[in-house]
Design a protein around this motif. Structure first.
Motif, mmCIF file in Angstrom:
data_model
loop_
_atom_site.group_PDB
_atom_site.id
_atom_site.type_symbol
_atom_site.label_atom_id
_atom_site.label_comp_id
_atom_site.label_asym_id
_atom_site.label_seq_id
_atom_site.Cartn_x
_atom_site.Cartn_y
_atom_site.Cartn_z
ATOM 1 N N SER A 27 -20.363 -57.161 -41.299
ATOM 2 C CA SER A 27 -21.267 -56.195 -40.631
ATOM 3 C C SER A 27 -22.503 -56.870 -40.065
ATOM 4 O O SER A 27 -23.602 -56.323 -40.125
ATOM 5 N N LEU A 28 -22.314 -58.085 -39.532
ATOM 6 C CA LEU A 28 -23.451 -58.805 -38.943
ATOM 7 C C LEU A 28 -23.304 -58.867 -37.423
ATOM 8 O O LEU A 28 -22.265 -59.281 -36.896
ATOM 9 N N SER A 29 -24.357 -58.438 -36.759
ATOM 10 C CA SER A 29 -24.347 -58.359 -35.303
ATOM 11 C C SER A 29 -25.140 -59.515 -34.699
ATOM 12 O O SER A 29 -26.091 -60.013 -35.324
ATOM 13 N N GLY A 30 -24.756 -59.953 -33.482
ATOM 14 C CA GLY A 30 -25.508 -61.004 -32.797
ATOM 15 C C GLY A 30 -24.608 -62.032 -32.124
ATOM 16 O O GLY A 30 -25.062 -62.830 -31.324
ATOM 17 N N LEU A 31 -23.315 -61.991 -32.476
ATOM 18 C CA LEU A 31 -22.390 -62.968 -31.884
ATOM 19 C C LEU A 31 -21.331 -62.300 -31.007
ATOM 20 O O LEU A 31 -20.418 -62.977 -30.521
ATOM 21 N N ASN A 73 -28.164 -62.078 -44.202
ATOM 22 C CA ASN A 73 -27.961 -61.952 -42.757
ATOM 23 C C ASN A 73 -27.756 -63.291 -42.053
ATOM 24 O O ASN A 73 -27.789 -63.358 -40.833
ATOM 25 N N THR A 74 -27.588 -64.340 -42.824
ATOM 26 C CA THR A 74 -27.369 -65.635 -42.164
ATOM 27 C C THR A 74 -25.929 -66.105 -42.330
ATOM 28 O O THR A 74 -25.272 -65.841 -43.350
ATOM 29 N N LEU A 75 -25.486 -66.771 -41.299
ATOM 30 C CA LEU A 75 -24.133 -67.331 -41.306
ATOM 31 C C LEU A 75 -24.268 -68.821 -41.032
ATOM 32 O O LEU A 75 -24.863 -69.217 -40.024
ATOM 33 N N VAL A 111 -29.369 -68.852 -33.110
ATOM 34 C CA VAL A 111 -29.489 -70.072 -33.935
ATOM 35 C C VAL A 111 -30.809 -70.038 -34.698
ATOM 36 O O VAL A 111 -31.871 -69.826 -34.121
ATOM 37 N N LYS A 112 -30.719 -70.211 -36.004
ATOM 38 C CA LYS A 112 -31.929 -70.294 -36.823
ATOM 39 C C LYS A 112 -32.335 -71.770 -36.951
ATOM 40 O O LYS A 112 -33.468 -72.141 -36.705
ATOM 41 N N SER A 113 -31.351 -72.593 -37.309
ATOM 42 C CA SER A 113 -31.612 -74.029 -37.415
ATOM 43 C C SER A 113 -30.306 -74.797 -37.244
ATOM 44 O O SER A 113 -29.214 -74.231 -37.383
ATOM 45 N N VAL A 114 -30.456 -76.078 -36.929
ATOM 46 C CA VAL A 114 -29.282 -76.933 -36.749
ATOM 47 C C VAL A 114 -29.473 -78.206 -37.564
ATOM 48 O O VAL A 114 -30.548 -78.826 -37.530
ATOM 49 N N ILE A 131 -24.126 -83.035 -34.127
ATOM 50 C CA ILE A 131 -24.369 -81.757 -34.801
ATOM 51 C C ILE A 131 -23.392 -81.616 -35.975
ATOM 52 O O ILE A 131 -22.171 -81.762 -35.803
ATOM 53 N N ILE A 132 -23.944 -81.324 -37.131
ATOM 54 C CA ILE A 132 -23.112 -81.192 -38.337
ATOM 55 C C ILE A 132 -22.857 -79.713 -38.630
ATOM 56 O O ILE A 132 -21.733 -79.302 -38.901
ATOM 57 N N SER A 133 -23.919 -78.935 -38.598
ATOM 58 C CA SER A 133 -23.740 -77.499 -38.884
ATOM 59 C C SER A 133 -24.886 -76.706 -38.257
ATOM 60 O O SER A 133 -25.914 -77.282 -37.885
ATOM 61 N N ALA A 134 -24.679 -75.405 -38.177
ATOM 62 C CA ALA A 134 -25.742 -74.537 -37.645
ATOM 63 C C ALA A 134 -25.870 -73.321 -38.540
ATOM 64 O O ALA A 134 -24.869 -72.808 -39.078
ATOM 65 N N THR A 135 -27.104 -72.884 -38.713
ATOM 66 C CA THR A 135 -27.345 -71.639 -39.445
ATOM 67 C C THR A 135 -27.778 -70.595 -38.435
ATOM 68 O O THR A 135 -28.699 -70.824 -37.644
ATOM 69 N N LEU A 136 -27.062 -69.475 -38.429
ATOM 70 C CA LEU A 136 -27.339 -68.423 -37.459
ATOM 71 C C LEU A 136 -28.015 -67.249 -38.154
ATOM 72 O O LEU A 136 -27.611 -66.850 -39.256
ATOM 73 N N ALA A 137 -29.043 -66.717 -37.513
ATOM 74 C CA ALA A 137 -29.722 -65.534 -38.063
ATOM 75 C C ALA A 137 -29.174 -64.310 -37.329
ATOM 76 O O ALA A 137 -29.351 -64.190 -36.109
#
Ligand SMILES: Cc1cc2nc3c(=O)[nH]c(=O)nc-3n(C[C@H](O)[C@H](O)[C@H](O)COP(=O)(O)OP(=O)(O)OC[C@H]3O[C@@H](n4cnc5c(N)ncnc54)[C@H](O)[C@@H]3O)c2cc1C
Length: 307
Positions: free
Chosen positions: A123-127, A102-104, A156-159, A192-198
């Motif tokens: 099939s991931l919702s949130g964006l 579920n993370t992108l 955002v989960k982490s950056v 900012i290099i990248s972000a992990t989205l939950a």
């Protein structure tokens, strides 16, 4: 004089660095902003990998010259004067998406639209709220971009970012998120290099339908056929800026080539040949009118770049 020597040195050093993409010296920033306004920077550098990015940042830092990171330039008003800064652009050449469960995870230059499409395809919702916002993941993480009830901080989960010394990764609760605000707004040298989205598992068709519905609202309400930087002012707790501007009959009000959009009073559009001065004078006029009527000081959402 000292500055000029520093800059000359930096340009010389940059010319010796081997990068995948050619550095564009004296590049007009109007070609890199959605407002289509902006003077020449000293050089525009487009790294294509984290390694190239770090090489460039470390070099410019060592040479003690000013640099500024941009994404798609969709939240910027760049002054149309020669700018004595180096620009690092993290956009489509610094883009990648990885989906795991579920993370992108997306590189900073990935467009929000691509991230949203990939989420939907998996099939991931949130964006869904973000579909159609023309910025990058980096810009959205920085601004805490939001629309239609959603905002970046919700997913955002982490950056992962460079803090001036090293690359670190912080989780959401450390990123000082608030309305259009984040840790990054207070630490201008963070990159900012990248972000992990939950995200959440959902039904592909429903996710796509909601994203399309939001995109339609944008097309119906925003002046997308003219250059702009989106909503110029932040939401204020006492009033909605666009509503207040509309009620003051300012739609269509023009200074030089800058005009309060007839379609959405929160947008200032470039009718063809607007200068940064036109836009800033219009901003000043709007703020004055709103203050006179409501005693409210509107704050800019767009970032101004230039002396
Ligand atoms: C037609 C239109 C509609 C819009 N609609 C919305 C909306 O609905 N909601 C909304 O919130 N915004 C909206 N915007 C504004 C804008 O698209 C968003 O704020 C977007 O997130 C900015 O991303 P960007 O890549 O264009 O950032 P830029 O404009 O390039 O930069 C914005 C700021 O982020 C910083 N930044 C960018 N990338 C990095 C990075 N990798 N590391 C460190 N700092 C970085 C820059 O230094 C700058 O201070 C709209 C704009 C337009 C033109």
């Amino acid at each position: 004089m000292i500055m000029n020597k520093k800059i000359a040195n930096a340009i010389k050093s940059l010319k010796q660095v081997s990068l995948t993409r050619k550095i564009a010296f004296n590049e007009p920033l109007k070609h890199h902003t959605s407002f289509k306004i902006g003077g020449e920077c000293l050089a525009l550098i487009e790294p294509v990998s984290e390694q190239e990015l770090l090489t460039v940042i470390r070099l410019l830092t060592k040479l003690r010259v000013k640099f500024f990171v941009i994404g798609n330039g969709t939240n910027l008003l760049v002054k149309d004067v020669p700018l004595k800064i180096f620009i690092i652009k993290l956009s489509k050449n610094f883009a990648n998406i990885e989906v795991e469960g579920n993370t992108l995870k997306a590189l900073a230059g990935t467009s929000l639209v691509d991230a949203c499409k990939t989420a939907a395809d998996n099939s991931l919702s949130g964006l869904e709220w973000s579909f159609g916002i023309p910025g990058t993941i980096g810009g959205a993480v920085f601004m805490n971009a939001g629309a239609y009830g959603g905002q970046m901080s919700d997913c955002v989960k982490s950056v992962k970012f460079y803090n001036g010394k090293k690359v670190i990764e912080l989780s959401n609760n450390k990123l000082k998120y608030a309305y259009r605000n984040s840790l990054f707004k207070h630490h201008k040298h963070y990159v900012i290099i990248s972000a992990t989205l939950a995200l959440k598992e959902g039904v592909k068709e429903d996710i796509k339908a909601l994203a399309e519905q939001n995109f339609k609202k944008r097309k119906d309400n925003h002046p997308l056929n003219y250059p702009s930087a989106g909503s110029v002012f932040k939401r204020h707790k006492k009033l909605i800026a666009s509503k207040a501007i509309d009620e003051l009959n300012l739609k269509g009000y023009k200074i030089g080539g800058a005009e309060v959009s007839q379609k959405h009073a929160g947008f200032i559009i470039n009718k063809g040949n607007a200068t940064s001065r036109d836009v800033l004078q219009l901003v000043k006029y709007i703020k004055k009118c709103v203050y006179k009527k409501h005693r409210v000081k509107l704050q800019l959402e767009v970032k101004i770049l230039g002396d």
